[in-house]
Write an enzyme that holds these catalytic residues in place. Structure first.
Site, PDB file in Angstrom:
ATOM      1  N   HIS A  13       0.930  -1.366   0.143  1.00 35.78           N
ATOM      2  CA  HIS A  13      -0.129   0.019  -0.245  1.00 35.78           C
ATOM      3  C   HIS A  13       0.787   1.379  -0.065  1.00 35.78           C
ATOM      4  O   HIS A  13       0.369   2.262  -0.263  1.00 35.78           O
ATOM      5  CB  HIS A  13      -0.991  -0.021   1.181  1.00 35.78           C
ATOM      6  CG  HIS A  13      -0.544   0.229   2.713  1.00 35.78           C
ATOM      7  ND1 HIS A  13      -0.335  -0.811   3.515  1.00 35.78           N
ATOM      8  CD2 HIS A  13       0.031   1.391   3.329  1.00 35.78           C
ATOM      9  CE1 HIS A  13       0.198  -0.290   4.446  1.00 35.78           C
ATOM     10  NE2 HIS A  13       0.363   0.949   4.365  1.00 35.78           N
ATOM     11  N   ASP A  16      -0.096  -7.649   1.190  1.00 31.92           N
ATOM     12  CA  ASP A  16       0.278  -6.256   1.323  1.00 31.92           C
ATOM     13  C   ASP A  16       1.811  -6.229   1.511  1.00 31.92           C
ATOM     14  O   ASP A  16       2.510  -5.298   2.061  1.00 31.92           O
ATOM     15  CB  ASP A  16      -0.288  -5.783   2.527  1.00 31.92           C
ATOM     16  CG  ASP A  16      -0.065  -4.059   2.725  1.00 31.92           C
ATOM     17  OD1 ASP A  16       0.220  -3.584   1.679  1.00 31.92           O
ATOM     18  OD2 ASP A  16      -0.415  -3.623   3.660  1.00 31.92           O
ATOM     19  N   GLY A  59       3.121   6.716   8.777  1.00 35.37           N
ATOM     20  CA  GLY A  59       4.472   6.887   8.307  1.00 35.37           C
ATOM     21  C   GLY A  59       5.312   5.582   8.928  1.00 35.37           C
ATOM     22  O   GLY A  59       6.350   5.589   8.458  1.00 35.37           O
ATOM     23  N   ASN A  60       4.838   4.814   9.685  1.00 33.21           N
ATOM     24  CA  ASN A  60       5.448   3.519  10.078  1.00 33.21           C
ATOM     25  C   ASN A  60       5.205   2.302   9.175  1.00 33.21           C
ATOM     26  O   ASN A  60       5.829   1.230   9.224  1.00 33.21           O
ATOM     27  CB  ASN A  60       5.012   3.218  11.366  1.00 33.21           C
ATOM     28  CG  ASN A  60       5.798   3.821  12.466  1.00 33.21           C
ATOM     29  OD1 ASN A  60       5.333   5.084  13.224  1.00 33.21           O
ATOM     30  ND2 ASN A  60       7.027   3.811  12.983  1.00 33.21           N
ATOM     31  N   SER A  61       4.260   2.744   8.129  1.00 32.52           N
ATOM     32  CA  SER A  61       3.938   1.444   7.218  1.00 32.52           C
ATOM     33  C   SER A  61       5.246   0.914   6.621  1.00 32.52           C
ATOM     34  O   SER A  61       6.139   1.712   5.827  1.00 32.52           O
ATOM     35  CB  SER A  61       2.949   1.896   6.051  1.00 32.52           C
ATOM     36  OG  SER A  61       1.641   1.619   6.466  1.00 32.52           O
ATOM     37  N   GLY A  87     -11.372 -24.187  -4.463  1.00 30.12           N
ATOM     38  CA  GLY A  87     -12.859 -24.161  -5.093  1.00 30.12           C
ATOM     39  C   GLY A  87     -13.743 -24.645  -3.834  1.00 30.12           C
ATOM     40  O   GLY A  87     -14.834 -25.300  -4.083  1.00 30.12           O
ATOM     41  N   VAL A  88     -13.549 -24.397  -2.531  1.00 23.48           N
ATOM     42  CA  VAL A  88     -14.213 -24.960  -1.402  1.00 23.48           C
ATOM     43  C   VAL A  88     -14.491 -23.682  -0.618  1.00 23.48           C
ATOM     44  O   VAL A  88     -13.992 -22.842  -0.221  1.00 23.48           O
ATOM     45  CB  VAL A  88     -13.715 -25.987  -0.610  1.00 23.48           C
ATOM     46  CG1 VAL A  88     -13.811 -27.118  -1.438  1.00 23.48           C
ATOM     47  CG2 VAL A  88     -12.352 -25.495  -0.219  1.00 23.48           C
ATOM     48  N   GLN A  89     -16.030 -23.674   0.015  1.00 25.03           N
ATOM     49  CA  GLN A  89     -16.025 -22.610   1.163  1.00 25.03           C
ATOM     50  C   GLN A  89     -16.101 -23.495   2.546  1.00 25.03           C
ATOM     51  O   GLN A  89     -16.459 -24.637   2.488  1.00 25.03           O
ATOM     52  CB  GLN A  89     -17.664 -22.048   0.898  1.00 25.03           C
ATOM     53  CG  GLN A  89     -18.078 -21.073   1.841  1.00 25.03           C
ATOM     54  CD  GLN A  89     -19.374 -20.662   1.820  1.00 25.03           C
ATOM     55  OE1 GLN A  89     -19.702 -20.005   0.788  1.00 25.03           O
ATOM     56  NE2 GLN A  89     -20.426 -20.454   2.802  1.00 25.03           N
ATOM     57  N   ILE A  90     -15.344 -22.874   3.212  1.00 19.81           N
ATOM     58  CA  ILE A  90     -14.870 -23.546   4.686  1.00 19.81           C
ATOM     59  C   ILE A  90     -15.333 -22.861   5.669  1.00 19.81           C
ATOM     60  O   ILE A  90     -15.588 -21.590   5.741  1.00 19.81           O
ATOM     61  CB  ILE A  90     -13.623 -24.133   4.415  1.00 19.81           C
ATOM     62  CG1 ILE A  90     -12.729 -22.848   4.420  1.00 19.81           C
ATOM     63  CG2 ILE A  90     -12.956 -25.142   3.596  1.00 19.81           C
ATOM     64  CD1 ILE A  90     -11.253 -23.070   4.378  1.00 19.81           C
TER      65      ILE A  90
END
Length: 512
Positions: free
Chosen positions: A139, A169, A241-243, A299-302
């Site tokens: 970011h 990120d 500012g720390n990112s 391809g699974v919902q868990i």
């Protein structure tokens, strides 16, 4: 959260300045705009034999600080950015509202931007290679048209983006210097324990490199900001500012990358979050090869295996990832994975919870063949699956209740659970927006004082399975629930259709 939401999240951070602030009030990144800088993460070389004599961390700072850099990202405002109440990011109002409701979002606002105007966002990074390889948060550089790096000695150099990954990120940059650069090395975040001392290095508010000290407050925090959340929580103060700045242990090793804060006012209140080094190091190694990362896709919902679910399906302890839905045509469907399976292992790794499975699958290259350990109807088995490619248009189904309550009609009472069930009728199908061939038992009433209500069953839910056996009518569902109770089970496992998702809900029987 869908991948598209994740990508949007990072763009607003880049434009607004970020410390990913998270609060009942705010989420923000530690990056700044228009003169306020963010600090980038520093990877450190382990410093052999360093201690903190007389309580001083000066020897550690002397070794690590030279490898910390400041990153300036130049961005060009997009036409659609103009006029937004948050400096031009209207789509993000909906994102923040989703997580924080009406409690407000005191995010720092970027200066007004008109079409064609350029904005600067300042952040930081750390040097991991003497040849100029730098790591930072995605970011910090997301949406940049050009990137500049300022070394600890004040030297300014143009930087090239080597690779970036929005889901974790993280980003890797490269600069060319006329001399070997100081570096830092990764530590082992897996060895961190709650209470261990840590140092956070960064450039809060653009005032210059700053060091703060604290302890590890918690491990494994999930902020619901991405699919691989596993943050280290710290109380060392970090701010805008720390990112991208390094989180360092007392041996001078980087064990995290400072990324987010939780705050009611935009400033530090002693609740910060860092990406663990063991997670970041693997991603950075891939990014150093250039481009984006391709993630594996099953391809699974868990969902988690709770004690009640474990009891209902015969597992001796609650662990693994319960498959509540299998996407048609997906690698899981082709491999023979079924709704109701509990995945306990993947590619030789033990799967303790759904996050373990998400990370294990994501780490596999598309096209690889992996062994999946499954618990199915009281038996352990192994399945071979060809892992697919995950793309941003592959979304996890929502768990929300998007249908309305069906109209009352003749139904069956299930007093042991506190449910009133009825059959699907054409009118109910229309109300719930169900297909003509949908079968199951519709929940028309839930007793608020009974187990089903406590377990989360809602009017409008459609019960399509009881103890991993399909049911087509209210009578079948009632009979199956009664049989489960007579068998001596402590709970019954219901498979629910709710909106566009399927979920398992374990409902305990009343004691006695």
């Amino acid at each position: 959260m869908s991948p598209s939401s994740i990508l949007r999240r990072h763009r607003v951070a880049a434009l607004l300045g970020a410390a990913l602030i998270i609060s009942p009030v705010v989420v923000s990144f530690a990056q700044s705009n228009a003169g306020l800088s963010t600090v980038a993460a520093t990877t450190q070389t382990p410093v052999a034999g360093i201690t903190a004599p007389n309580g001083s961390f000066a020897p550690i700072i002397a070794v690590t600080k030279p490898a910390v850099v400041t990153i300036t990202s130049v961005m060009k405002a997009q036409p659609e950015d103009e006029g937004s109440p948050m400096g031009g990011n209207a789509p993000f109002d909906q994102f923040f509202q989703q997580f924080f409701g009406d409690q407000g979002m005191p995010m720092p606002k970027a200066p007004p931007q008109r079409q064609g105007q350029r904005a600067e966002a300042l952040g930081s990074g750390f040097i991991v290679g003497a040849d100029g390889t730098i790591v930072t948060n995605n970011h910090v550089i997301d949406g940049a048209s050009s990137i500049k790096v300022t070394l600890d000695d004040g030297t300014e150099l143009p930087a090239k983006l080597v690779g970036h990954d929005a889901k974790n990120d993280l980003a890797v940059l490269k600069i060319k210097a006329d001399k070997p650069l100081p570096t830092v090395k990764w530590g082992d975040s897996n060895k961190l324990m709650t209470g261990d001392q840590v140092l956070a290095i960064g450039n809060p508010f653009g005032i210059g490199t700053t060091v703060t000290a604290g302890i590890v407050s918690a491990r494994g925090r999930d902020l619901h900001s991405g699919p691989f959340d596993d943050f280290i929580q710290i109380d060392a103060p970090i701010n805008h500012g720390n990112s991208g700045g390094p989180l360092v242990d007392v041996n001078g090793n980087v064990i995290g990358i400072n990324t987010a804060i939780y705050s009611p006012n935009g400033g530090s209140v002693g609740v910060g979050f860092a990406i663990p080094s063991d997670q970041a190091e693997k991603v950075v190694a891939k990014l150093m090869k250039g481009g984006d990362i391709e993630y594996g896709y099953l391809g699974v919902q868990i969902q988690p295996v709770t004690p009640d679910v474990a009891s209902a399906i015969g597992l001796d302890h609650p662990a693994g990832a319960l498959v509540s839905q299998v996407t048609d045509g997906s690698p899981a469907a082709k491999a023979g994975i079924e709704t109701g399976d509990v995945i306990t292992g993947f590619g030789g790794q033990e799967i303790k919870d759904p996050k373990d499975l998400s990370r294990a699958v994501a780490d596999v290259s598309p096209g690889a063949k992996e062994t999946v350990d499954v618990w199915r109807k009281g038996k352990a088995m192994q399945i071979s699956a060809d892992v697919g490619r995950n793309s941003d248009d592959q979304k996890t189904a929502s768990n929300g209740n998007e249908g309305g309550s069906p109209s009352a009609g003749q139904g069956l009472r299930v007093p042991s659970l506190g449910l009133g069930l009825t059959d699907l009728t054409p009118d109910i199908r229309d109300q719930l927006n169900l297909a003509d061939n949908q079968r199951g038992a519709v929940v028309e009433r839930v007793n608020p004082d009974k187990a089903a209500s406590v377990a989360g069953i809602q009017p409008g839910d459609v019960i399509v399975g009881v103890d991993q056996m399909p049911v087509k009518t209210a009578r079948q569902a009632n009979q199956a629930i009664a049989e489960a109770g007579k068998s001596g089970k402590k709970s019954v496992l219901l498979l629910i259709d709710r909106g566009d998702a399927q979920i398992f809900v374990a409902v305990p029987f009343a004691a006695g």
